[in-house]
Design a protein around this motif. Structure first.
Motif, PDB file in Angstrom:
ATOM      1  N   GLY A  58     -28.258   7.358  -4.514  1.00  0.00           N
ATOM      2  CA  GLY A  58     -29.079   6.294  -3.959  1.00  0.00           C
ATOM      3  C   GLY A  58     -29.596   6.648  -2.578  1.00  0.00           C
ATOM      4  N   ASP A  59     -28.772   7.335  -1.787  1.00  0.00           N
ATOM      5  CA  ASP A  59     -29.209   7.790  -0.466  1.00  0.00           C
ATOM      6  C   ASP A  59     -30.404   8.727  -0.583  1.00  0.00           C
ATOM      7  OD1 ASP A  59     -27.168   6.398   0.861  1.00  0.00           O
ATOM      8  OD2 ASP A  59     -25.772   8.051   0.606  1.00  0.00           O
ATOM      9  N   ALA A  60     -30.345   9.628  -1.547  1.00  0.00           N
ATOM     10  CA  ALA A  60     -31.456  10.563  -1.716  1.00  0.00           C
ATOM     11  C   ALA A  60     -32.754   9.811  -2.001  1.00  0.00           C
ATOM     12  CB  ALA A  60     -31.146  11.554  -2.834  1.00  0.00           C
ATOM     13  N   PHE A  61     -32.655   8.736  -2.803  1.00  0.00           N
ATOM     14  CA  PHE A  61     -33.855   7.945  -3.076  1.00  0.00           C
ATOM     15  C   PHE A  61     -34.340   7.263  -1.802  1.00  0.00           C
ATOM     16  CE2 PHE A  61     -36.311   4.276  -4.420  1.00  0.00           C
ATOM     17  CZ  PHE A  61     -37.162   4.847  -5.365  1.00  0.00           C
ATOM     18  N   LEU A  62     -33.418   6.711  -1.005  1.00  0.00           N
ATOM     19  CA  LEU A  62     -33.804   6.093   0.262  1.00  0.00           C
ATOM     20  C   LEU A  62     -34.455   7.114   1.190  1.00  0.00           C
ATOM     21  CD1 LEU A  62     -30.697   3.814   0.964  1.00  0.00           C
ATOM     22  CD2 LEU A  62     -32.947   3.110   0.120  1.00  0.00           C
ATOM     23  N   ALA A  63     -33.973   8.351   1.142  1.00  0.00           N
ATOM     24  CA  ALA A  63     -34.583   9.408   1.946  1.00  0.00           C
ATOM     25  C   ALA A  63     -36.029   9.632   1.530  1.00  0.00           C
ATOM     26  CB  ALA A  63     -33.782  10.701   1.801  1.00  0.00           C
ATOM     27  N   GLY A 100     -27.142   6.648 -17.347  1.00  0.00           N
ATOM     28  CA  GLY A 100     -26.872   7.991 -17.841  1.00  0.00           C
ATOM     29  C   GLY A 100     -26.366   8.924 -16.765  1.00  0.00           C
ATOM     30  N   ARG A 101     -26.726   8.647 -15.518  1.00  0.00           N
ATOM     31  CA  ARG A 101     -26.290   9.470 -14.395  1.00  0.00           C
ATOM     32  C   ARG A 101     -25.567   8.566 -13.403  1.00  0.00           C
ATOM     33  NH1 ARG A 101     -31.049  11.462 -12.816  1.00  0.00           N
ATOM     34  NH2 ARG A 101     -30.896  13.463 -13.887  1.00  0.00           N
ATOM     35  N   THR A 102     -24.280   8.826 -13.154  1.00  0.00           N
ATOM     36  CA  THR A 102     -23.497   7.995 -12.234  1.00  0.00           C
ATOM     37  C   THR A 102     -22.923   8.876 -11.132  1.00  0.00           C
ATOM     38  OG1 THR A 102     -21.570   8.212 -13.689  1.00  0.00           O
ATOM     39  CG2 THR A 102     -22.924   6.240 -13.953  1.00  0.00           C
ATOM     40  N   VAL A 103     -23.797   9.429 -10.339  1.00  0.00           N
ATOM     41  CA  VAL A 103     -23.386  10.302  -9.245  1.00  0.00           C
ATOM     42  C   VAL A 103     -22.764   9.493  -8.115  1.00  0.00           C
ATOM     43  CG1 VAL A 103     -24.193  11.999  -7.569  1.00  0.00           C
ATOM     44  CG2 VAL A 103     -25.189  11.926  -9.870  1.00  0.00           C
ATOM     45  N   GLY A 104     -23.297   8.304  -7.885  1.00  0.00           N
ATOM     46  CA  GLY A 104     -22.759   7.460  -6.826  1.00  0.00           C
ATOM     47  C   GLY A 104     -23.751   7.228  -5.710  1.00  0.00           C
ATOM     48  N   SER A 124     -28.603   3.557  -6.548  1.00  0.00           N
ATOM     49  CA  SER A 124     -28.417   4.749  -7.392  1.00  0.00           C
ATOM     50  C   SER A 124     -28.448   4.441  -8.875  1.00  0.00           C
ATOM     51  CB  SER A 124     -27.095   5.443  -7.038  1.00  0.00           C
ATOM     52  OG  SER A 124     -25.986   4.804  -7.643  1.00  0.00           O
ATOM     53  N   VAL A 125     -28.170   3.193  -9.261  1.00  0.00           N
ATOM     54  CA  VAL A 125     -28.169   2.831 -10.681  1.00  0.00           C
ATOM     55  C   VAL A 125     -29.266   1.831 -11.010  1.00  0.00           C
ATOM     56  CG1 VAL A 125     -25.749   3.374 -11.041  1.00  0.00           C
ATOM     57  CG2 VAL A 125     -26.378   1.073 -10.269  1.00  0.00           C
ATOM     58  N   GLY A 126     -30.220   1.659 -10.091  1.00  0.00           N
ATOM     59  CA  GLY A 126     -31.373   0.821 -10.378  1.00  0.00           C
ATOM     60  C   GLY A 126     -31.120  -0.662 -10.319  1.00  0.00           C
ATOM     61  N   ALA A 127     -30.024  -1.100  -9.676  1.00  0.00           N
ATOM     62  CA  ALA A 127     -29.739  -2.530  -9.537  1.00  0.00           C
ATOM     63  C   ALA A 127     -30.488  -3.058  -8.325  1.00  0.00           C
ATOM     64  CB  ALA A 127     -28.242  -2.757  -9.412  1.00  0.00           C
ATOM     65  N   VAL A 128     -31.791  -3.225  -8.483  1.00  0.00           N
ATOM     66  CA  VAL A 128     -32.650  -3.593  -7.356  1.00  0.00           C
ATOM     67  C   VAL A 128     -33.580  -4.754  -7.689  1.00  0.00           C
ATOM     68  CG1 VAL A 128     -32.596  -1.272  -6.356  1.00  0.00           C
ATOM     69  CG2 VAL A 128     -34.373  -1.851  -8.025  1.00  0.00           C
ATOM     70  N   ARG A 132     -38.010   6.244 -12.874  1.00  0.00           N
ATOM     71  CA  ARG A 132     -37.940   7.622 -13.369  1.00  0.00           C
ATOM     72  C   ARG A 132     -36.585   8.241 -13.069  1.00  0.00           C
ATOM     73  NH1 ARG A 132     -40.798  11.330 -11.059  1.00  0.00           N
ATOM     74  NH2 ARG A 132     -41.348  10.216  -9.134  1.00  0.00           N
ATOM     75  N   TRP A 133     -35.934   7.780 -12.004  1.00  0.00           N
ATOM     76  CA  TRP A 133     -34.658   8.348 -11.582  1.00  0.00           C
ATOM     77  C   TRP A 133     -33.484   7.818 -12.403  1.00  0.00           C
ATOM     78  CZ3 TRP A 133     -33.200  10.156  -6.151  1.00  0.00           C
ATOM     79  CH2 TRP A 133     -34.256  10.858  -5.557  1.00  0.00           C
ATOM     80  N   VAL A 134     -33.567   6.569 -12.866  1.00  0.00           N
ATOM     81  CA  VAL A 134     -32.408   5.905 -13.486  1.00  0.00           C
ATOM     82  C   VAL A 134     -32.721   5.513 -14.924  1.00  0.00           C
ATOM     83  CG1 VAL A 134     -30.795   3.983 -13.341  1.00  0.00           C
ATOM     84  CG2 VAL A 134     -31.704   5.008 -11.239  1.00  0.00           C
ATOM     85  N   LYS A 135     -31.887   5.965 -15.857  1.00  0.00           N
ATOM     86  CA  LYS A 135     -31.999   5.612 -17.268  1.00  0.00           C
ATOM     87  C   LYS A 135     -30.644   5.073 -17.757  1.00  0.00           C
ATOM     88  CE  LYS A 135     -36.212   7.262 -17.538  1.00  0.00           C
ATOM     89  NZ  LYS A 135     -37.377   6.340 -17.650  1.00  0.00           N
ATOM     90  N   ILE A 136     -30.688   3.995 -18.543  1.00  0.00           N
ATOM     91  CA  ILE A 136     -29.459   3.411 -19.093  1.00  0.00           C
ATOM     92  C   ILE A 136     -29.050   4.183 -20.337  1.00  0.00           C
ATOM     93  CG2 ILE A 136     -28.419   1.348 -20.086  1.00  0.00           C
ATOM     94  CD1 ILE A 136     -28.953   1.276 -17.053  1.00  0.00           C
ATOM     95  N   ALA A 137     -27.760   4.552 -20.412  1.00  0.00           N
ATOM     96  CA  ALA A 137     -27.271   5.379 -21.511  1.00  0.00           C
ATOM     97  C   ALA A 137     -26.412   4.621 -22.508  1.00  0.00           C
ATOM     98  CB  ALA A 137     -26.473   6.560 -20.959  1.00  0.00           C
TER      99      ALA A 137
END
Length: 505
Positions: A442-447, A434-438, A253-257, A461-466
């Motif tokens: 990340g599940d939505a991205f896996l979906a 910038g977005r820390t939904v939790g 969810s936060v791009g730590a991949v 595109r989904w994760v930006k550092i703020a």
């Protein structure tokens, strides 16, 4: 509207969260349902799979797929949950008892000792790439076999929380490689498969047929069945991802991949996920698979962090509503100088996982005087967690792991006071998305990956550092000295707290 939306559901320790997301990462709806845990005996931590895990999932889907949205809009769904947990199912897939939770549940201590005696510590580590700890599911499987033989006799599948939810949607028993790695000594991390070599000491005369299929978190598990569609409002045939534990979805969810990315999840517990190019096994931490096919992760976890602040609020700030109490306590703690005027706290209120791996560890508060206030105590709680985080980061670096970037996420990461304390203690910068939904995000991205709509590059595109939290130099010398005392305090009090742990049952 065509089916171009994604659903992510995460079932955590104290709440379940759901999001409805567009293919470009925009959140259209989200919802949270609080719940609790059960503590039936000292060291036992459980949740009901039907009344909590599945009921929350159904309620979240009914809420998300209402108003302008429906199941016909959903292109894919993925679920994560607390883990690794242990849940026995009967031949119809019905839970036979409440789920046994991850490392905060320490009931398997005797079974760890027995497995180490029968197989050998070195042999277990050589096979699994990890030492047996309270996080391991293998000893808890043996506990179930030995302590609840009636349940064991009726068990046809041994699963975990996220895999159970995926089964409820698809009818297929499948587990992700990250979670399966904690089923040692039943999982072979080199072959990425179940291994029968050490099965008898764990499963007795039962075999690997008790265990789910294996796949990567981003892969397709199956499709929503007619029965699940009727209960949830999803469309029959909707693609369902394999899913994973909450911490791994949180990292996504936060791009730590990418190799060198370390996610620190400030949740009920603190969890660490470090992405690696190649594994570096060490008995202090956990060597596991990643979310994407072929990835390696080094993981670690503290047992009592956010749940410790929750305990503090419930017991020592009762005059305030819960949300207000946190604001009051963090404001008070920010006014206390680093070091809490001589207070030092070990945050081992539910034992401790990495890197000390001591289920009999207990919380210790040292240095109390009549001059100390509630604010000092809460500051000591935050600093105690900070010292534990530093100890885990140092363990990673000690074994040669490459930590290039630290990404902070989770409920605790919304509090700058705590993040600054951790950065000051550890000397490490932490970046904030910038977005820390939790994990649900990340599940939505896996979906989207499982349904074939997204590639790994779309995560950019989904994760930006703020923002970035930089460590302050001023308190470094004091914190370095106190960190040494923190490590000494554990060693010096260990015999006493172990004796107290045994006397409490």
């Amino acid at each position: 509207m065509s089916a171009e939306l994604l659903v992510g559901i995460d079932v955590g320790t104290y709440s379940s969260k759901g999001v409805l997301v567009s293919l470009d990462g925009q959140i259209l709806r989200q919802h949270v349902i609080p719940h609790g845990i059960s503590l039936p005996a000292p060291g036992h931590v459980e949740q009901d799979a039907e009344e909590v895990w599945w009921a929350d999932t159904v309620a979240l889907l009914r809420e998300l797929l209402s108003g302008p949205y429906s199941g016909a809009d959903v292109a894919g769904i993925a679920l994560s949950a607390i883990g690794p947990t242990l849940l026995p199912l009967d031949r119809e897939g019905r839970p036979l008892r409440p789920g046994i939770l991850y490392g905060v549940d320490t009931r398997g201590g005797a079974q760890i000792d027995a497995l180490q005696a029968e197989i050998g510590e070195e042999a277990i580590f050589a096979h699994s790439g990890m030492a047996l700890t309270s996080q391991a599911i293998g000893p808890k499987m043996r506990w179930l076999r030995e302590r609840e033989p009636e349940v064991w006799a009726r068990t046809r599948t041994l699963t975990t929380a996220s895999s159970y939810l995926t089964f409820r949607l698809t009818g297929r028993h499948v587990m992700d490689h990250h979670t399966a790695a904690h089923s040692m000594p039943l999982y072979d991390p080199r072959a990425r498969t179940w291994s029968a070599g050490f099965a008898p000491p764990v499963l007795g005369d039962r075999g690997l047929e008790l265990l789910p299929d294996l796949a990567w978190s981003e892969e397709l598990a199956g499709y929503v069945t007619a029965e699940a569609a009727a209960q949830t409002g999803l469309r029959e045939g909707t693609p369902v991802a394999v899913g994973t534990v909450d911490a791994l979805s949180e990292a996504v969810s936060v791009g730590a991949v990418n190799p060198g990315d370390l996610m620190i999840m400030y949740g009920s517990t603190t969890f660490f996920v470090l992405v690696q190019e190649a594994p570096t096994p060490d008995p202090r931490v956990w060597t596991v698979g990643g979310a994407f096919a072929g990835q390696h992760n080094l993981a670690a976890g503290m047992s009592t962090t956010g749940s410790l602040t929750r305990w503090f609020v419930d017991e020592l700030a009762r005059e305030h509503p819960t949300g207000e109490a946190y604001n009051v306590l963090f404001t008070e703690a920010a006014g206390i100088a680093p070091g809490a005027d001589g207070l030092l706290l070990l945050p081992y209120f539910s034992g401790e996982r990495t890197p000390i791996n001591d289920p009999r560890a207990r919380g210790v508060i040292a240095g109390l005087t009549l001059a100390h206030t509630r604010a000092h105590l809460f500051r000591a709680v935050l600093e105690g967690v900070g010292y534990g985080i530093r100890q885990n980061i140092e363990a990673f670096r000690d074994l040669g792991a490459d930590v290039r970037r630290i990404v902070a996420v989770g409920g605790g990461a919304r509090t700058r006071t705590w993040l600054q304390i951790v950065s000051d203690i550890s000397g490490e910068a932490q970046v904030l998305p910038g977005r820390t939904v939790g994990a649900s995000y990340g599940d939505a991205f896996l979906a989207g990956r499982a349904a074939g709509f997204l590639g790994p590059e779309d995560l950019n595109r989904w994760v930006k550092i703020a923002d970035t939290i930089q460590p302050n130099a001023a308190p470094k010398a004091d914190y370095d000295r106190l960190y040494g005392l923190y490590r000494d305090l554990y060693v010096q009090t260990r015999p006493t707290v172990h004796a107290l742990s045994r006397s409490a049952g």
